[in-house]
Design a protein around this motif. Structure first.
Motif, mmCIF file in Angstrom:
data_model
loop_
_atom_site.group_PDB
_atom_site.id
_atom_site.type_symbol
_atom_site.label_atom_id
_atom_site.label_comp_id
_atom_site.label_asym_id
_atom_site.label_seq_id
_atom_site.Cartn_x
_atom_site.Cartn_y
_atom_site.Cartn_z
ATOM 1 N N LEU A 15 -36.115 -45.263 -22.299
ATOM 2 C CA LEU A 15 -36.408 -44.680 -23.611
ATOM 3 C C LEU A 15 -37.798 -45.090 -24.104
ATOM 4 C CD1 LEU A 15 -32.932 -45.062 -25.344
ATOM 5 C CD2 LEU A 15 -34.101 -42.909 -24.825
ATOM 6 N N ARG A 16 -38.207 -46.327 -23.824
ATOM 7 C CA ARG A 16 -39.563 -46.762 -24.208
ATOM 8 C C ARG A 16 -40.605 -46.042 -23.370
ATOM 9 N NH1 ARG A 16 -36.974 -51.869 -24.405
ATOM 10 N NH2 ARG A 16 -37.758 -52.387 -22.329
ATOM 11 N N ALA A 17 -40.267 -45.785 -22.104
ATOM 12 C CA ALA A 17 -41.141 -45.025 -21.190
ATOM 13 C C ALA A 17 -42.552 -45.594 -21.132
ATOM 14 C CB ALA A 17 -41.161 -43.550 -21.580
ATOM 15 N N ASN A 18 -42.644 -46.919 -21.108
ATOM 16 C CA ASN A 18 -43.945 -47.581 -21.028
ATOM 17 C C ASN A 18 -44.350 -47.684 -19.553
ATOM 18 O OD1 ASN A 18 -46.243 -49.031 -21.543
ATOM 19 N ND2 ASN A 18 -45.189 -50.956 -22.001
ATOM 20 N N LEU A 19 -44.996 -46.641 -19.063
ATOM 21 C CA LEU A 19 -45.359 -46.562 -17.645
ATOM 22 C C LEU A 19 -46.555 -47.461 -17.356
ATOM 23 C CD1 LEU A 19 -44.810 -45.165 -14.902
ATOM 24 C CD2 LEU A 19 -46.478 -43.422 -15.597
ATOM 25 N N ARG A 20 -46.384 -48.368 -16.402
ATOM 26 C CA ARG A 20 -47.445 -49.300 -16.030
ATOM 27 C C ARG A 20 -47.678 -49.275 -14.529
ATOM 28 N NH1 ARG A 20 -45.928 -54.727 -19.623
ATOM 29 N NH2 ARG A 20 -46.239 -53.776 -21.684
ATOM 30 N N PHE A 21 -48.887 -49.654 -14.152
ATOM 31 C CA PHE A 21 -49.258 -49.769 -12.744
ATOM 32 C C PHE A 21 -49.759 -51.190 -12.489
ATOM 33 C CE2 PHE A 21 -50.204 -45.241 -13.801
ATOM 34 C CZ PHE A 21 -49.166 -44.676 -13.059
ATOM 35 N N PRO A 22 -48.844 -52.150 -12.244
ATOM 36 C CA PRO A 22 -49.277 -53.546 -12.020
ATOM 37 C C PRO A 22 -50.351 -53.632 -10.939
ATOM 38 C CG PRO A 22 -46.886 -53.383 -12.140
ATOM 39 C CD PRO A 22 -47.399 -51.985 -12.098
ATOM 40 N N THR A 23 -51.428 -54.328 -11.273
ATOM 41 C CA THR A 23 -52.584 -54.380 -10.377
ATOM 42 C C THR A 23 -52.212 -54.904 -8.993
ATOM 43 O OG1 THR A 23 -54.034 -54.760 -12.273
ATOM 44 C CG2 THR A 23 -54.906 -55.287 -10.092
ATOM 45 N N LYS A 24 -51.396 -55.936 -8.936
ATOM 46 C CA LYS A 24 -51.040 -56.533 -7.652
ATOM 47 C C LYS A 24 -50.350 -55.524 -6.745
ATOM 48 C CE LYS A 24 -48.609 -60.481 -5.625
ATOM 49 N NZ LYS A 24 -47.783 -61.692 -5.914
ATOM 50 N N ILE A 25 -49.539 -54.645 -7.331
ATOM 51 C CA ILE A 25 -48.775 -53.671 -6.546
ATOM 52 C C ILE A 25 -49.577 -52.405 -6.290
ATOM 53 C CG2 ILE A 25 -46.720 -52.197 -6.543
ATOM 54 C CD1 ILE A 25 -45.308 -54.350 -8.186
ATOM 55 N N PHE A 26 -50.331 -51.942 -7.300
ATOM 56 C CA PHE A 26 -50.991 -50.640 -7.223
ATOM 57 C C PHE A 26 -52.473 -50.729 -6.846
ATOM 58 C CE2 PHE A 26 -47.183 -49.237 -9.329
ATOM 59 C CZ PHE A 26 -47.030 -47.919 -8.922
ATOM 60 N N ARG A 27 -52.907 -51.906 -6.431
ATOM 61 C CA ARG A 27 -54.329 -52.062 -6.104
ATOM 62 C C ARG A 27 -54.788 -51.053 -5.046
ATOM 63 N NH1 ARG A 27 -54.150 -56.983 -4.958
ATOM 64 N NH2 ARG A 27 -54.900 -57.845 -6.938
ATOM 65 N N SER A 28 -53.922 -50.790 -4.082
ATOM 66 C CA SER A 28 -54.311 -49.905 -2.977
ATOM 67 C C SER A 28 -53.839 -48.462 -3.172
ATOM 68 C CB SER A 28 -53.744 -50.435 -1.652
ATOM 69 O OG SER A 28 -52.330 -50.497 -1.696
ATOM 70 N N VAL A 29 -53.227 -48.167 -4.321
ATOM 71 C CA VAL A 29 -52.757 -46.806 -4.587
ATOM 72 C C VAL A 29 -53.889 -46.005 -5.225
ATOM 73 C CG1 VAL A 29 -51.112 -45.396 -5.886
ATOM 74 C CG2 VAL A 29 -50.363 -47.535 -4.820
ATOM 75 N N SER A 30 -54.083 -44.794 -4.760
ATOM 76 C CA SER A 30 -55.232 -43.995 -5.184
ATOM 77 C C SER A 30 -55.119 -43.527 -6.635
ATOM 78 C CB SER A 30 -55.360 -42.766 -4.281
ATOM 79 O OG SER A 30 -54.295 -41.860 -4.528
ATOM 80 N N PRO A 31 -56.259 -43.267 -7.272
ATOM 81 C CA PRO A 31 -56.261 -42.693 -8.624
ATOM 82 C C PRO A 31 -55.534 -41.348 -8.671
ATOM 83 C CG PRO A 31 -58.424 -43.542 -8.086
ATOM 84 C CD PRO A 31 -57.625 -43.592 -6.813
ATOM 85 N N GLU A 32 -55.627 -40.565 -7.592
ATOM 86 C CA GLU A 32 -54.955 -39.262 -7.565
ATOM 87 C C GLU A 32 -53.438 -39.414 -7.659
ATOM 88 O OE1 GLU A 32 -58.733 -38.771 -5.032
ATOM 89 O OE2 GLU A 32 -57.239 -40.314 -5.436
ATOM 90 N N ALA A 33 -52.896 -40.398 -6.933
ATOM 91 C CA ALA A 33 -51.455 -40.622 -6.976
ATOM 92 C C ALA A 33 -51.025 -41.085 -8.368
ATOM 93 C CB ALA A 33 -51.050 -41.650 -5.923
ATOM 94 N N LYS A 34 -51.810 -41.973 -8.973
ATOM 95 C CA LYS A 34 -51.487 -42.440 -10.320
ATOM 96 C C LYS A 34 -51.576 -41.304 -11.334
ATOM 97 C CE LYS A 34 -53.432 -47.015 -9.341
ATOM 98 N NZ LYS A 34 -54.551 -47.927 -9.673
ATOM 99 N N ASP A 35 -52.530 -40.418 -11.153
ATOM 100 C CA ASP A 35 -52.659 -39.270 -12.058
ATOM 101 C C ASP A 35 -51.405 -38.399 -11.988
ATOM 102 O OD1 ASP A 35 -54.446 -37.362 -13.709
ATOM 103 O OD2 ASP A 35 -53.775 -36.100 -12.050
ATOM 104 N N LEU A 36 -50.914 -38.151 -10.778
ATOM 105 C CA LEU A 36 -49.709 -37.348 -10.628
ATOM 106 C C LEU A 36 -48.505 -38.058 -11.249
ATOM 107 C CD1 LEU A 36 -48.181 -34.919 -9.602
ATOM 108 C CD2 LEU A 36 -48.067 -35.980 -7.337
ATOM 109 N N LEU A 37 -48.397 -39.361 -11.047
ATOM 110 C CA LEU A 37 -47.288 -40.118 -11.631
ATOM 111 C C LEU A 37 -47.296 -40.016 -13.153
ATOM 112 C CD1 LEU A 37 -47.353 -43.294 -9.366
ATOM 113 C CD2 LEU A 37 -45.418 -41.726 -9.613
#
Length: 278
Positions: free
Chosen positions: A222-244
């Motif tokens: 319900l809060r829907a506070n979407l985060r991308f923790p740096t340690k986990i998402f460091r190697s994930v592309s900006p394009e993938a994060k944009d789609l998420l």
């Protein structure tokens, strides 16, 4: 066992067992091709009369017939019914399910995640074009055949949204959209939210919203506070994060449709990255 089912198919070993029935491997008695199918036998009296689970007796065969021929959706071949059971003969998916692949916490390459998401969104887009919302998109319901082709399954919670407004809490804690939990009418984009959560799990190895139990998980959704923790998402592309961000979007009017997801650059490029800024 239903006599007409036994005449048409040779039932073999049990493949799985759930609360309401059993799935068997079976072969057509008439065909000489040796093609295998799955027979899902649902025990009618294991479903309480006031339970929404009973809806699958009518809903699932009806929806699967409507979706017959759609790519990446489990195909219904035959339906049989006797006094005690409803038997659904479907495609055999003996390549496991997505839950098996994500439950270890392993992270997918972007190319692998994009290939799976594209097939899933093709299935969801076909559902939505025909006025069907699945309403329980989760890794357990995403199956693979022996060639690795994805098949969306389990339409027991599906609804024809063009016939009536959708309401009521259905789905699974990690994957359910916030508007479902809020008890208001909602649209087919609840499936896009759920698919976005699956993409997040494939790339991160953890869900975006979770708690100690279902209640805490629902609060996080319900809060829907979407985060991308740096340690986990460091190697994930900006394009993938944009789609998420565009799939797991609390504002339904801004959330992408299934067709728009398929047109996103990250999907079109198969998970290959370009120069999009984060």
């Amino acid at each position: 066992m239903c006599d007409s089912l036994k005449q048409d198919y040779n039932l073999c070993e049990e493949l799985g067992r759930g609360r309401f029935g059993v799935v068997y491997r079976c072969y057509s008695a008439a065909a000489a091709t040796g093609d295998a199918f799955a027979c899902k036998s649902i025990h009618k009296y294991s479903l309480s009369t006031d339970s929404t689970d009973r809806r699958c007796l009518d809903t699932e065969p009806k929806i699967l017939r409507l979706l017959s021929g759609c790519p990446n959706i489990l195909r219904l071949h035959d339906v049989y019914e006797d006094d005690e059971y409803l038997h659904l003969v479907t495609d055999l998916c003996d390549g496991g399910d997505l839950y098996d692949r994500v439950s270890s916490g392993a992270r997918f390459t972007e190319a692998d995640a994009a290939a799976i998401l594209k097939q899933l969104m093709v299935a969801i887009a076909c559902c939505h074009r025909l006025g069907v919302a699945h309403r329980d998109i989760k890794p357990d319901n995403i199956l693979f055949d022996s060639r690795g082709k994805l098949k969306l399954a389990d339409f027991g919670s599906a609804e024809l949204f063009e016939i009536s407004e959708m309401s009521g809490v259905v789905g699974t804690p990690y994957y359910v959209a916030p508007e479902v939990l809020m008890g208001r009418n909602y649209n087919e984009k609840v499936d896009v939210w759920s698919a976005g959560v699956i993409l997040y799990i494939m790339l991160a190895g953890i869900p975006p919203f979770y708690g100690e139990g279902p209640a805490e998980t629902f609060e996080a959704v319900l809060r829907a506070n979407l985060r991308f923790p740096t340690k986990i998402f460091r190697s994930v592309s900006p394009e993938a994060k944009d789609l998420l961000r565009k799939m797991i979007c609390r504002d339904v009017s801004r959330r992408l449709s299934a067709e728009q997801v398929l047109r996103h650059p990250w999907i079109i490029n198969g998970g290959e990255t370009t120069s999009m800024a984060d």
